[in-house]
Design an enzyme around this catalytic site. Structure first.
Site, PDB file in Angstrom:
ATOM      1  N   LYS C  78      -1.768  -3.526  11.023  1.00 12.69           N
ATOM      2  CA  LYS C  78      -2.739  -3.681  10.453  1.00 12.69           C
ATOM      3  C   LYS C  78      -2.511  -4.623   9.292  1.00 12.69           C
ATOM      4  CE  LYS C  78      -6.200  -0.950   8.094  1.00 12.69           C
ATOM      5  NZ  LYS C  78      -6.653   0.644   7.635  1.00 12.69           N
ATOM      6  N   SER C 159     -11.579   1.891   8.664  1.00 13.23           N
ATOM      7  CA  SER C 159     -11.001   0.486   8.483  1.00 13.23           C
ATOM      8  C   SER C 159     -10.245  -0.097   9.260  1.00 13.23           C
ATOM      9  CB  SER C 159     -10.452   0.572   7.045  1.00 13.23           C
ATOM     10  OG  SER C 159      -9.402   0.956   7.014  1.00 13.23           O
ATOM     11  N   SER C 183      -9.802   6.381   8.362  1.00 12.89           N
ATOM     12  CA  SER C 183      -9.670   4.849   8.845  1.00 12.89           C
ATOM     13  C   SER C 183      -8.753   4.934  10.162  1.00 12.89           C
ATOM     14  CB  SER C 183      -9.123   4.226   7.527  1.00 12.89           C
ATOM     15  OG  SER C 183     -10.234   3.772   6.815  1.00 12.89           O
TER      16      SER C 183
END
Ligand SMILES: [Mg+2]
Ligand SMILES: [Zn+2]
Lengths: 106, 488, 492
Positions: C78, C159, C183
C-alpha cells in the site's frame, strides 16, 4: 453533565467566518466559494458528531492507551543523525546544506 | 521579606510583579525523541535524524536520560515529582518546527510545585525569600532560522530541532529586577550543581520568558506582558525595568496594558510587540497519540534521588559550620566549579577558615589578574593545600607564602619544592635572630633610648629592620618575642 | 489469469519449494498481470525490477537451501508505507515524487522474510475514505461487476482499495493494507478476499504515513485465511522505534490454525442489527452464525450498548489526530511546494490547498476545529470518554464470549460517485468496523457469499486483545464452510 457538553445544537453552528478562521489555523487557503460550500458540510458533520452529548460520561476517564502498554524509554545513545543528504534529498529547495523557505520577518 | 522596589509614577508608586518561564537545555548526548546528537556548533542539518526532520511515518521515542535529568532537577527544587505524566502536542506552523507541533507537556507535567530560596542581599543571611516553582515540563526545542544569508529566503537548520528542554515555570513571586536576577542566578547554579543544564546563556542553553505586570502597592494584579527568549541575567533585569516603566507610563497616560507577547532588543534596550492577544496562537494542545503515558517507578525515582549532589544551600550551610564566614561561604558556593575546587582543597587537608580566606583573597585575585577561571586555575587544590600547610606549620610566613604562590603560578611547581630550592623557608633559629637583633639595636642606640622613654611606636621599626636583615625569612612571631625580651 | 496468478500464497510457496516453478516465473507472471490490469488503476507505481530481483535472490536461496518464510512470493505494498527509493505518496499530491531514504518496518519485515515488491498500491488520500475515490491518482476500479449487465464501475472499497482490487484481480497474491477505521476489512469484504487488522501495537507503525496514530494498524490482505496468517506472522513484531509497539513475541499463527471451534463462545451483538441494512446482509450474518455453530462454537447474544456512538466518536478522534499528523506537509522539507507567494504562511496555505484533496481538507478542518480553544472538552475529551465506554463494552462482552461475529459492511460494493456527495453516508460504510478500531481489537473480514447482484459480502470477526489466533481460526471455519470460490470475470 454540566460542563463539556455542547451548549445546544443551535449555538454550535459555524458560519463562514469561523470556517475561514479554522482554515487559517490549518493553513489551508480557501476561496470564498470553497468556504461557502464548506459551511453546510461542516455543520452537518458537527451536528452528527454532537449526538455524543447524549452519552452520560460522568466519572468516565478519557481513554489514554487503547491497549494496556507502558511507555518504553530509549537509552541516551547517539545512534542517528549525520545523514544530511538523506534529510535534504526530497527538499523542494535546499541551499548550502539548509532548507530554504520564503523569507521570514520576525 | 517584602521588596521595597517601586516605580515612581506621576500619580504615585507602583509595584512590579514578575514571573519567569525558563527554558533550560537538558544535558544529554542524544535528543529528546531521537538518537541524533545534541552537541553545539555542528555543520547545519548534520545532527538531524529522520525523526527530527519529521519525515513521513517517523515516530518519537523518549530518551530516558532527559526524563531523569528533569526529575533530578525537580528534586533539587524540592518539587513534587509526578509519577504519572504525559506528553501533549502543541500545534502551530513555523519553519523551525518540522512536525507542525512541538511535543511538550501541558495537562500532566513531569514535575509539579517546588521552590527556590534566594538571598535578597548576599551578605545578609536573613534576607531570604522563597520563589515558588509552579511546574517543570519537558519539551522539544525548535530548529534555527537564518535570515541574513539570502535576500529573499530564510535558511532552516534543524540541528537543535528535538533537543530536550526543561521549561521551569515560576510563580509571579518576584517584585524587582534584582529579585529576578537573584532567582535566575540561583536557578542556574542549582541546575549546574545537578548537572542537568550547563547554564550557558550565550549558547542559548538557558533563556527566559519574562512575565511582567504592575500594580498599586498591595493592589489588584495588572495585565501582564510576556517578553520572549531573553538570554542573559542582565537583559532579564533590563526587560523588567523597561517593561514596568513602559506599563506605568501607559497606564498613567490613560492607556491600558495589552496582554501580548513582546520581544527584547538588547541593542536599543527596548521591548516591542511580537503578537497581540487577538492573533495569539490557538495551540490546540492534545495528548500525543504516538506516545503512551510516562509512568515512573520507585526504583527510577530512588536512583534519581541517590544521584543528586550536595546542593548550594546545603553546601553553604556546611561551610559555615566549618567556621567559614557567611560571605565567604556564599561566594564559594555560588558556582559549582568553585565549590568543587574548594571541597577538593578541604579533602586535601586544608583548614577550612584559612583556606576560605586564601581562596577568596589570594586565588580569586590571581585568577582575576591572569584572566582565568577556577576550571583552568594553574594551581591544583592539592598544591594549594600543600602551600597552606606550610603556612600553618610555620614554615612560611604570610609574605613568604605570597612569594611562593607567585612562583607556583609561574612555574606550576609544588610549594615544597620551591621552598627547598630557593631557600624561602622562614627561620625560627633564635641564635640567628638574636644575633641580627643585637646588631640592629646596637646600630640604633638612639631609637632604643627613645623607645625606652615611652615611644612605643618604634617597636614596629625594630621588627621591620630585623625582618629586612633576615631577608623576610624570619618567623615574625619569633622576632616579636625576642625583641620584646631584649627591649624590656 | 495465468495459472500462477490464480494461486494462493501457500500454494505458490509450496510449488516454489517443491521446484514446480521458480520464483522468477512467479514474479514474471504477476508482473505481467500488473501490466494487464492497469485499467483497474490498482497500482500507483509498478516495480517489476524489484519483484524480479527478490525472485532471483529467492531462487538462489532455494538452490543454497536457505529458504525464508516468504521466499519466492511477490507482494503489493500500500502506498501508505514508506519504501526506500520508491515513490511513497499516501495517495496524495502533496507527497508527489517523495522517495523515502528509508523502508517502513512492516515492509522491511516482509522483505527480510524473502518477499518481493510488485509495486505500490493505490489508496484513498492519506487513507481517508471508504471507496478509494479520494486518491490523487483517481479511483481504483473494482474487478467485480454487478450481474445486471449494466456494468457500472464499482468501488473496491477503501482506503486499501488498490490492495483489495489487486488481490481480487490476481495482480498480487497478497498485499499490505492499513486499517484505521475499517480500511482493511471493508475493501476485503467488497472484493471477496480476506484481511485482518491485528491488535493495536502488533505491527510497527514506523515508516507508515500516520493518519490517526491511536487507531492506525497495518495488516495483510490475501485470498485465504491461511495466507493472512502467513503474512501477518512476517509483518508483526516488536519495534523499539514505535513507542506504541507491543513488546511481545510473534505467535505462530500459521501453525496454530484450526477450524475446530468446540468450546468457543461466539457473541452476536444485538446493537448491530441496524435499521436500513439490506436483508441480504443480515441473511449472510445468520448464515455465518450457523457455520460457526457447525464448527462447534456456542452462539450467545451480547450487548455493545455504545455501538451507535462509535462512528461519531471516530469522526472526532481520527480527524483531530490527523489534523496534527498532517501538519508536517508544509512544503518545506519534501513533497509539493507552491511558489510565487510572498510569505511563509502564504506558502503553507497555498501548498496545503493545492496538495490536499477535498476529503483530506474536510477532515483536517474538522480536526482543527474540535481541538481549538473552547471546543476541546466538548468534542475531543468527550469523544475520548465515549471511547473508554466503547472499550468497556467490549471488555464486558468478552466476559461472556470469546469472539464476536458481525457483518463487515452494511452493503455490498457501490458504484463510483454514488456516495461522494454525502460524506456522512460514506462514513456509515464503516459502522460495523469502527468499534473494534476504537478498542484496538484484532478483527478480520472473510468472504461469506455473493448477494443477488453477484457481489461479495463479508463476515466480520472481532477477537479479544492479542487473540489474532482466535479470529483467524473462526475465519478459517467460515472459509471452509462458505466455500467461497467466486472470482471476478476478467474484463480488464
Ligand atoms: Mg513561554
Ligand atoms: Zn516552552
Amino acid at each position: 453533565m454540566a460542563r463539556g457538553r455542547p451548549a445546544s445544537r443551535a449555538t454550535m453552528s459555524v458560519n463562514a467566518e469561523q470556517v475561514r478562521h479554522v482554515a487559517k489555523l490549518a493553513r489551508i487557503a480557501m476561496s470564498d466559494a470553497e468556504v461557502e460550500a464548506m459551511v453546510p458540510e461542516f455543520n452537518n458533520i458537527l451536528h452528527w458528531v454532537e449526538q455524543l452529548a447524549e452519552v452520560d460520561t460522568d466519572g468516565v476517564e478519557p481513554l489514554t492507551a487503547v491497549i494496556e502498554n507502558h511507555l518504553r524509554l530509549r537509552d541516551d545513545v547517539v545512534d542517528d543523525g549525520n545523514c544530511r543528504d538523506d534529510i535534504l534529498k526530497n527538499a523542494p529547495d535546499a541551499q548550502h546544506g539548509f532548507f530554504a523557505v520564503p523569507k521570514v520577518i520576525e | 521579606m517584602v521588596s521595597d522596589y517601586r516605580i515612581k509614577g506621576a500619580t504615585g508608586d507602583w509595584e512590579v510583579v514578575v514571573g519567569l518561564e525558563v527554558h533550560a537545555q537538558v544535558v544529554s548526548d542524544a535528543k529528546l525523541f531521537s538518537g541524533a546528537a545534541t552537541a553545539f556548533g555542528a555543520e547545519p542539518n548534520t545532527q538531524v535524524s529522520l525523526v527530527d526532520a519529521a519525515m513521513p511515518g517517523m515516530l518519537p521515542v523518549p530518551n530516558c536520560e532527559c526524563i531523569r535529568q528533569a526529575v533530578r532537577t525537580g528534586m533539587a527544587l524540592d518539587a513534587v515529582i509526578n509519577r504519572w505524566s504525559r506528553f501533549d502536542r502543541k500545534n502551530y506552523f513555523y519553519a523551525d518546527l518540522p512536525q507542525g507541533y512541538q511535543i511538550s507537556q501541558l495537562y500532566h507535567p513531569l514535575v509539579g510545585p517546588g521552590e527556590v530560596e534566594i538571598l535578597l542581599d548576599e551578605k545578609d543571611e536573613n534576607s531570604v525569600k522563597q520563589i515558588g516553582i509552579e511546574r517543570i515540563h519537558v519539551e522539544q526545542d525548535a530548529g534555527k532560522l537564518m535570515h541574513d544569508q539570502h535576500p529573499t529566503m530564510s535558511y532552516v537548520d534543524l540541528n537543535r530541532s528535538g533537543v530536550a528542554l526543561m521549561e521551569i515555570v515560576s510563580r509571579p513571586d518576584m517584585s524587582s529586577p534584582a529579585e529576578a536576577g537573584a532567582y535566575l542566578r540561583k536557578l542556574r547554579a542549582i541546575l549546574r550543581y545537578v548537572g542537568s543544564c550547563d547554564g550557558n546563556m550565550e549558547e542559548g542553553s538557558m533563556r527566559a520568558d519574562v512575565n511582567v505586570s504592575v500594580r498599586r502597592p498591595g493592589g489588584e494584579l495588572g495585565t501582564r506582558t510576556e517578553t520572549k527568549n531573553v538570554n542573559s541575567v542582565r537583559f532579564v533585569m533590563a526587560v523588567i525595568e523597561h517593561e514596568a516603566r513602559r506599563q506605568v507610563d501607559l497606564i498613567e497616560e490613560g492607556g491600558e496594558v495589552a496582554q501580548e507577547t513582546r520581544l527584547y532588543d538588547p541593542d536599543k534596550n527596548v521591548t516591542r510587540t511580537l503578537r497581540s492577544k487577538e492573533d495569539a496562537h490557538d495551540y490546540r494542545y492534545f495528548p500525543d497519540p504516538d506516545l503512551l503515558p510516562l509512568e515512573l517507578d520507585e526504583a527510577f525515582i530512588e536512583e534519581c534521588r541517590a544521584s543528586l549532589p550536595e546542593l548550594p544551600d546545603d553546601k553553604r550551610k556546611r561551610f559555615e559550620g566549618l567556621g567559614i564566614t557567611p560571605y565567604n561561604a556564599s561566594v564559594l558556593t555560588a558556582e559549582v566549579e568553585t565549590a568543587r575546587w574548594f571541597d577538593a582543597l578541604l579533602d586535601a587537608g586544608a583548614e577550612a577558615r584559612q583556606a576560605a580566606n586564601w581562596v577568596v583573597a589570594e586565588l580569586f585575585g590571581a585568577l582575576n589578574r591572569l584572566g582565568k577561571t577556577i576550571v583552568d586555575a594553574p594551581v591544583s587544590p592539592q598544591q594549594a593545600a600543600e602551600l597552606l600547610g606550610l603556612v600553618a606549620d610555620g614554615t612560611l610566613s604570610g609574605s613568604l607564602a605570597k612569594q611562593v604562590f607567585e612562583i607556583m603560578l609561574d612555574t606550576g611547581d609544588d610549594a615544597g619544592k620551591i621552598v627547598d630550592e630557593r631557600g624561602l623557608k622562614q627561620t625560627s633559629d633564635t641564635g640567628e635572630i638574636d644575633a641580627k637583633i643585637d646588631e640592629i639595636l646596637a646600630a640604633n642606640a638612639d631609637k632604643v633610648e627613645q623607645y625606652k622613654a615611652g615611644k612605643e611606636a618604634l617597636f614596629g621599626f625594630f621588627v621591620g629592620q630585623t625582618m629586612k636583615a633576615m631577608a623576610g625569612k624570619a618567623n615574625p612571631q619569633m622576632v616579636n618575642e625576642r625583641l620584646r625580651a631584649k627591649l624590656n | 489469469m495465468s495459472e500462477l496468478t490464480s494461486k494462493t500464497i501457500a500454494e505458490l510457496r509450496e510449488g516454489f519449494r517443491a521446484g514446480d516453478h521458480s520464483a522468477r516465473e512467479i514474479a514474471e507472471a504477476f508482473n505481467a498481470a500488473v501490466v494487464a490490469g492497469r485499467s483497474l488503476n490498482a497500482y500507483t507505481v509498478e516495480t517489476p525490477e524489484l519483484a524480479l530481483a527478490a525472485a532471483d535472490a529467492a531462487d538462489a536461496a532455494r538452490a543454497a537451501g536457505e529458504l525464508k518464510p516468504l521466499s519466492g512470493i511477490p507482494l503489493g505494498i500500500k502506498d501508505l508505507f514508506a519504501t526506500e527509493g520508491t515513490d511513497s505518496t499516501a495517495g496524495s499530491n502533496i507527497l508527489k515524487g517523495f522517495k523515502p531514504t528509508y523502508e517502513s518496518r512492516v515492509s522491511a519485515n516482509l522483505k527480510a522474510a524473502g518477499a518481493g515488491m510488485l509495486g505500490k498500491l493505490n489508496m484513498d488520500e492519506f487513507a481517508m475514505g471508504s471507496s478509494n475515490e479520494t486518491s490523487a491518482y483517481g479511483p481504483v476500479i473494482s474487478p467485480w461487476r454487478r450481474n445486471d449487465g449494466w456494468n457500472a464501475a464499482l468501488t473496491p472499497g477503501g482506503s486499501s482499495g488498490g490492495s483489495a482490487a489487486a488481490v481480487a484481480a490476481g495482480l498480487a497474491p497478497g498485499v499490505t493494507g492499513t486499517d484505521t477505521g475499517g480500511s482493511i476489512r471493508q475493501p476485503a469484504a467488497f472484493t471477496g478476499i480476506s484481511g485482518i487488522k491485528p491488535t493495536y501495537g502488533r505491527c510497527s507503525r514506523w515508516g507508515i504515513v500516520s493518519f490517526a496514530s491511536s487507531l492506525d494498524q497495518a495488516g495483510p490482505m490475501a485470498r485465504t485465511v491461511l495466507d493472512c496468517a502467513i503474512m501477518l506472522e512476517a509483518m508483526a513484531g516488536f519495534d523499539p522505534r514505535d513507542a506504541t509497539s507491543l513488546n511481545l513475541p510473534v505467535p505462530q499463527w500459521e501453525a496454530g490454525l484450526s477450524s475446530d471451534l468446540r468450546g468457543k463462545k461466539v457473541g452476536i451483538p444485538k446493537e448491530y442489527r441496524i435499521d436500513g441494512v439490506p436483508a441480504e446482509i443480515n441473511a449472510i450474518w445468520d448464515q455465518g452464525i450457523e457455520w460457526l455453530k457447525d464448527a462447534g462454537a456456542e452462539v450467545v447474544e451480547i450487548s455493545l450498548p455504545h455501538t451507535k456512538y462509535a462512528l461519531p466518536t471516530y469522526y472526532i478522534i481520527a480527524p483531530a489526530e490527523a489534523s496534527s499528523n498532517l501538519a508536517r506537509y508544509d512544503g518545506v522539507r519534501y513533497g509539493l511546494r507552491e511558489t510565487g507567494v510572498k510569505t511563509l504562511d502564504d506558502m503553507y496555505a497555498a501548498t496545503r490547498s493545492a496538495g490536499f484533496g477535498a476529503e483530506v481538507k474536510r477532515r483536517v478542518m474538522i480536526g482543527t476545529y474540535v481541538l481549538s480553544a473552547g471546543y476541546y472538552d466538548a468534542y475531543f475529551t468527550k469523544a475520548q470518554k465515549v471511547r473508554t465506554l466503547i472499550k468497556r463494552d467490549f471488555a464486558q462482552a468478552f466476559a461472556g464470549c470469546d469472539l464476536i461475529l458481525t457483518p463487515t459492511a452494511p452493503s455490498a460494493a457501490f458504484g463510483l460517485q454514488e456516495k461522494t456527495a454525502d460524506p456522512i453516508a460514506m462514513y456509515l460504510n464503516d459502522v460495523f468496523a469502527v468499534p473494534a478500531s476504537l478498542a484496538g481489537l484484532p478483527a478480520m473480514s472473510v468472504p461469506g457469499g455473493l448477494d443477488s447482484q453477484g457481489l461479495p459480502l463479508g463476515l466480520h470477526l472481532i477477537g479479544r486483545e492479542l487473540d489474532e489466533q482466535g479470529v483467524l481460526n473462526a475465519g478459517l471455519a467460515i472459509e471452509e464452510r462458505a466455500g467461497f470460490t467466486a472470482r471476478p470475470e476478467k474484463w480488464w
